[in-house]
Design a protein around this motif. Structure first.
Motif, mmCIF file in Angstrom:
data_model
loop_
_atom_site.group_PDB
_atom_site.id
_atom_site.type_symbol
_atom_site.label_atom_id
_atom_site.label_comp_id
_atom_site.label_asym_id
_atom_site.label_seq_id
_atom_site.Cartn_x
_atom_site.Cartn_y
_atom_site.Cartn_z
ATOM 1 N N MET A 10 0.814 -1.212 0.000
ATOM 2 C CA MET A 10 0.000 0.000 0.000
ATOM 3 C C MET A 10 0.849 1.264 0.000
ATOM 4 O O MET A 10 0.464 2.282 -0.576
ATOM 5 C CB MET A 10 -0.967 -0.008 1.189
ATOM 6 N N LEU A 11 2.006 1.227 0.641
ATOM 7 C CA LEU A 11 2.895 2.383 0.609
ATOM 8 C C LEU A 11 3.418 2.635 -0.811
ATOM 9 O O LEU A 11 3.544 3.783 -1.240
ATOM 10 C CB LEU A 11 4.056 2.176 1.585
ATOM 11 N N ILE A 12 3.713 1.562 -1.528
ATOM 12 C CA ILE A 12 4.120 1.703 -2.926
ATOM 13 C C ILE A 12 2.944 2.217 -3.752
ATOM 14 O O ILE A 12 3.111 3.062 -4.639
ATOM 15 C CB ILE A 12 4.633 0.365 -3.485
ATOM 16 N N SER A 13 1.744 1.719 -3.441
ATOM 17 C CA SER A 13 0.542 2.174 -4.141
ATOM 18 C C SER A 13 0.384 3.685 -4.021
ATOM 19 O O SER A 13 0.093 4.381 -5.001
ATOM 20 C CB SER A 13 -0.705 1.485 -3.562
ATOM 21 N N GLN A 14 0.570 4.192 -2.800
ATOM 22 C CA GLN A 14 0.402 5.633 -2.574
ATOM 23 C C GLN A 14 1.340 6.433 -3.467
ATOM 24 O O GLN A 14 0.952 7.481 -4.007
ATOM 25 C CB GLN A 14 0.659 5.955 -1.103
ATOM 26 N N LYS A 15 2.545 5.955 -3.651
ATOM 27 C CA LYS A 15 3.524 6.676 -4.475
ATOM 28 C C LYS A 15 3.170 6.602 -5.960
ATOM 29 O O LYS A 15 3.179 7.620 -6.655
ATOM 30 C CB LYS A 15 4.921 6.094 -4.239
ATOM 31 N N LEU A 16 2.830 5.397 -6.448
ATOM 32 C CA LEU A 16 2.619 5.207 -7.882
ATOM 33 C C LEU A 16 1.274 5.727 -8.368
ATOM 34 O O LEU A 16 1.176 6.258 -9.479
ATOM 35 C CB LEU A 16 2.767 3.730 -8.241
ATOM 36 N N VAL A 17 0.221 5.573 -7.564
ATOM 37 C CA VAL A 17 -1.107 6.014 -7.985
ATOM 38 C C VAL A 17 -1.162 7.529 -8.112
ATOM 39 O O VAL A 17 -2.006 8.075 -8.827
ATOM 40 C CB VAL A 17 -2.182 5.482 -7.008
#
Length: 304
Positions: free
Chosen positions: A168-175
């Motif tokens: 989810m932390l990666i999601s926050q960056k990429l989205v």
């Protein structure tokens, strides 16, 4: 954290997403297939369902950098690891215990968000987290045993929680820099491939399953993945990973109620009281975060 306004009210989206993901543990308990097979077909079927609608986002693929692809692949690996560990935990412990431990997710995410993004959480929001996690501990208090099987299930759930926090932390960056639909499609596909490789290496059969199992695989794809994970990924355009993960704290409450109704897993008075505390904690946290967003000056809001 972004301050964009969604076209659909966030509370309604959260309600749909929470109900959807809460059915995940029920479907998993109904299945006799290995967790890695359930995870593989869950993500494969979800990717196939999404693929026909991906054309409008195809242009964004060419804009992805090498670092973006590395993060996408790593996010997919973490998602596969989450499913493998958490789905596996349900073979050893109850729905209430496994989903209760998943409530540690916002704690992992808050720490990661602070380290990676310098994202701070207000004291009032922290109070909401504490109340909610305390409530979820009440939920699992009655049926977290000391047997080797229960302990193994608990440890698997902790590992799955840590993995999904990284995801989810990666999601926050990429989205924030690519369409959430494209992000989800790529990550789900990567995770499906990871599961396929795992099953191949471990010698786990791909196809020798009765019709009931294939129906469960499809339900896992449509209900908790499309209307759960995909929806929460989309909400990441409007909310921080910490806020989204906090809303998922309601899953132990709903999943425990569903397990009581559909699996005959009894709940103690402590667990019912814990469910109430979780809802109170969620309300405190979301109120604190909404107050913070509402206080953002218009110039800063437009800048996002």
């Amino acid at each position: 954290m972004t301050t964009k306004k969604p076209p659909i009210p966030i509370p309604l989206l959260m309600l749909i997403g929470i109900m959807a993901i809460s059915f995940s543990s029920i479907f998993i308990k109904w299945s006799d297939a290995p967790a890695s097979v359930q995870g593989m077909y869950r993500l494969l079927f979800t990717s196939l369902l999404m693929l026909p609608f991906a054309r409008p986002h195809s242009g964004a693929v060419h804009k992805l950098r090498t670092t973006d692809w590395v993060l996408l692949i790593f996010s997919g690996i973490m998602l596969a690891l989450h499913f493998l560990l958490w789905m596996g935990s349900l073979s050893y412990t109850s729905v209430a215990s496994s989903t209760m431990i998943m409530a540690l997710e916002p704690v992992f995410i808050m720490l990661g968000a602070y380290v990676l993004y310098k994202e701070r959480t207000a004291a009032s929001a922290m109070l909401g987290v504490a109340i909610a996690i305390g409530g979820v501990c009440f939920i699992g208090w009655g049926d977290i045993g000391v047997s080797a099987d229960n302990l193994k299930g608990d440890l698997l759930s902790v590992g799955g929680t840590a993995a999904v926090a990284v995801h989810m932390l990666i999601s926050q960056k990429l989205v924030a820099q690519m369409p959430s639909y494209l992000y989800s499609l790529i990550v789900f596909s990567v995770a499906a491939v990871v599961f396929a490789l795992y099953n191949l290496v471990m010698g786990i059969p791909f196809f020798d399953y009765p019709p009931k199992e294939w129906g469960i695989f499809l339900l896992l794809a449509v209900v908790p993945t499309v209307f759960g994970h995909l929806l929460f990924n989309w909400m990441m355009q409007y909310l921080s990973a910490t806020t989204v993960s906090m809303s998922i704290l309601a899953e132990p409450v709903v999943a425990s109620i569903l397990a009581y109704l559909l699996l005959s897993e009894n709940l103690s008075n402590l667990q019912w009281a814990g469910g109430l505390l979780v809802m109170i904690g969620m309300a405190v946290y979301l109120w604190a975060e909404r107050k913070k967003v509402d206080s953002v000056p218009p110039a800063l809001e437009n800048a996002s």
